[in-house]
Design a protein around this motif. Structure first.
Motif, PDB file in Angstrom:
ATOM      1  N   ARG A   1      -2.166  -3.950  -7.237  1.00  0.00           N
ATOM      2  CA  ARG A   1      -1.367  -2.996  -8.023  1.00  0.00           C
ATOM      3  C   ARG A   1      -1.203  -1.660  -7.303  1.00  0.00           C
ATOM      4  O   ARG A   1      -0.178  -1.006  -7.434  1.00  0.00           O
ATOM      5  N   ALA A   2      -2.213  -1.272  -6.554  1.00  0.00           N
ATOM      6  CA  ALA A   2      -2.134  -0.010  -5.811  1.00  0.00           C
ATOM      7  C   ALA A   2      -1.037  -0.071  -4.740  1.00  0.00           C
ATOM      8  O   ALA A   2      -0.520   0.969  -4.321  1.00  0.00           O
ATOM      9  N   HIS A   3      -0.662  -1.264  -4.302  1.00  0.00           N
ATOM     10  CA  HIS A   3       0.364  -1.436  -3.270  1.00  0.00           C
ATOM     11  C   HIS A   3       1.742  -1.761  -3.841  1.00  0.00           C
ATOM     12  O   HIS A   3       2.690  -1.974  -3.097  1.00  0.00           O
ATOM     13  N   MET A   4       1.850  -1.817  -5.157  1.00  0.00           N
ATOM     14  CA  MET A   4       3.123  -2.177  -5.784  1.00  0.00           C
ATOM     15  C   MET A   4       3.934  -0.925  -6.075  1.00  0.00           C
ATOM     16  O   MET A   4       3.385   0.121  -6.426  1.00  0.00           O
TER      17      MET A   4
ATOM     18  N   LEU B   1     -11.491 -11.330  -9.118  1.00  0.00           N
ATOM     19  CA  LEU B   1     -10.028 -11.375  -9.295  1.00  0.00           C
ATOM     20  C   LEU B   1      -9.492 -10.049  -9.828  1.00  0.00           C
ATOM     21  O   LEU B   1      -8.412  -9.597  -9.423  1.00  0.00           O
ATOM     22  N   MET B   2     -10.240  -9.404 -10.711  1.00  0.00           N
ATOM     23  CA  MET B   2      -9.789  -8.113 -11.247  1.00  0.00           C
ATOM     24  C   MET B   2      -9.803  -7.032 -10.153  1.00  0.00           C
ATOM     25  O   MET B   2      -8.900  -6.191 -10.101  1.00  0.00           O
ATOM     26  N   ARG B   3     -10.807  -7.075  -9.273  1.00  0.00           N
ATOM     27  CA  ARG B   3     -10.826  -6.114  -8.159  1.00  0.00           C
ATOM     28  C   ARG B   3      -9.625  -6.327  -7.246  1.00  0.00           C
ATOM     29  O   ARG B   3      -8.969  -5.374  -6.817  1.00  0.00           O
ATOM     30  N   VAL B   4      -9.321  -7.578  -6.947  1.00  0.00           N
ATOM     31  CA  VAL B   4      -8.173  -7.885  -6.087  1.00  0.00           C
ATOM     32  C   VAL B   4      -6.880  -7.470  -6.781  1.00  0.00           C
ATOM     33  O   VAL B   4      -5.983  -6.888  -6.154  1.00  0.00           O
ATOM     34  N   SER B   5      -6.767  -7.741  -8.079  1.00  0.00           N
ATOM     35  CA  SER B   5      -5.532  -7.375  -8.791  1.00  0.00           C
ATOM     36  C   SER B   5      -5.345  -5.863  -8.806  1.00  0.00           C
ATOM     37  O   SER B   5      -4.215  -5.387  -8.661  1.00  0.00           O
ATOM     38  N   ASN B   6      -6.420  -5.111  -8.953  1.00  0.00           N
ATOM     39  CA  ASN B   6      -6.316  -3.645  -8.904  1.00  0.00           C
ATOM     40  C   ASN B   6      -5.871  -3.172  -7.525  1.00  0.00           C
ATOM     41  O   ASN B   6      -5.073  -2.246  -7.403  1.00  0.00           O
TER      42      ASN B   6
ATOM     43  N   PHE C   1      -1.055  -8.749 -14.437  1.00  0.00           N
ATOM     44  CA  PHE C   1      -2.375  -9.325 -14.667  1.00  0.00           C
ATOM     45  C   PHE C   1      -2.912  -9.041 -16.075  1.00  0.00           C
ATOM     46  O   PHE C   1      -4.072  -9.296 -16.345  1.00  0.00           O
ATOM     47  N   ARG C   2      -2.078  -8.502 -16.952  1.00  0.00           N
ATOM     48  CA  ARG C   2      -2.520  -8.133 -18.301  1.00  0.00           C
ATOM     49  C   ARG C   2      -3.153  -9.322 -19.022  1.00  0.00           C
ATOM     50  O   ARG C   2      -4.201  -9.188 -19.650  1.00  0.00           O
ATOM     51  N   GLU C   3      -2.513 -10.467 -18.925  1.00  0.00           N
ATOM     52  CA  GLU C   3      -3.025 -11.670 -19.586  1.00  0.00           C
ATOM     53  C   GLU C   3      -4.434 -12.012 -19.085  1.00  0.00           C
ATOM     54  O   GLU C   3      -5.299 -12.407 -19.862  1.00  0.00           O
ATOM     55  N   TYR C   4      -4.653 -11.823 -17.810  1.00  0.00           N
ATOM     56  CA  TYR C   4      -5.946 -12.188 -17.220  1.00  0.00           C
ATOM     57  C   TYR C   4      -7.013 -11.136 -17.502  1.00  0.00           C
ATOM     58  O   TYR C   4      -8.190 -11.457 -17.594  1.00  0.00           O
TER      59      TYR C   4
END
Length: 184
Positions: free
Chosen positions: A65-68, A57-62, A75-78
């Motif tokens: 974020r690169a596309h935002m 999940l952290m890899r996907v969130s990173n 995702f700070r909470e996670y």
């Protein structure tokens, strides 16, 4: 002579009863230990799968974020979950919330065709299947152990060796007065 035969018979009956009690004790203790081992194995599988799911999940969130366009970290909470002192049940619930957020963001950012994200999502689906199987195995064996711990005379053996009634993976205690166990 008859008196000796009577004492011998009484001694043999007592010996047979003691042997039967000893055999029952050994079988009950071994059954409890087998269930304890199975529960521990399920806990290890659940723990490992949750760690892998967190990392994925952290890899996907990173990647998301690169596309935002903005720098807001949704995702700070996670990200802080790895350092949090929470149960596997709470970790599972939080990771599922994070997964739902990720799916929504993938849809909002139109990243549905991103191959890297799709591979990671496929891995999460496999992990969820593994988690479901391990949780079912854990709950099944916990239910069996709890039944043995509660029944007489095995409850005496359980008490001697420190076995106690355990909660199911979802944290529910079916024997308490709390009816909110079934609320999500």
């Amino acid at each position: 002579m008859v008196k000796n035969m009577l004492w011998l018979s009484i001694f043999l009956v007592i010996l047979i009863i003691a042997c039967l009690i000893g055999i029952y004790y050994a079988i009950s203790f071994n059954t409890l230990n087998d269930l304890k081992t199975k529960i521990h194995e399920a806990e290890v599988i659940i723990d490992e799968a949750l760690r892998t799911k967190y990392d994925t999940l952290m890899r996907v969130s990173n990647h998301i974020r690169a596309h935002m366009d903005n720098n807001k970290n949704y995702f700070r909470e996670y990200e802080k979950l790895k350092d949090a002192n929470i149960s596997n049940f709470d970790m599972d619930r939080k990771l599922n919330e994070g997964y739902t957020l990720i799916l929504k963001m993938i849809d909002d950012l139109k990243l549905n065709n991103d191959e890297e994200i799709n591979q990671e999502l496929e891995q999460i689906k496999r992990l969820d299947e593994k988690l479901t199987a391990a949780k079912n195995y854990y709950n099944k064996n916990t239910s069996e152990e709890n039944a043995i711990v509660r029944k007489f005379p095995t409850n005496i053996i359980a008490k001697i060796h420190g076995f106690k009634v355990k909660l199911f993976f979802d944290g529910k205690d079916m024997d308490d007065e709390i009816i909110d166990d079934f609320k999500m």
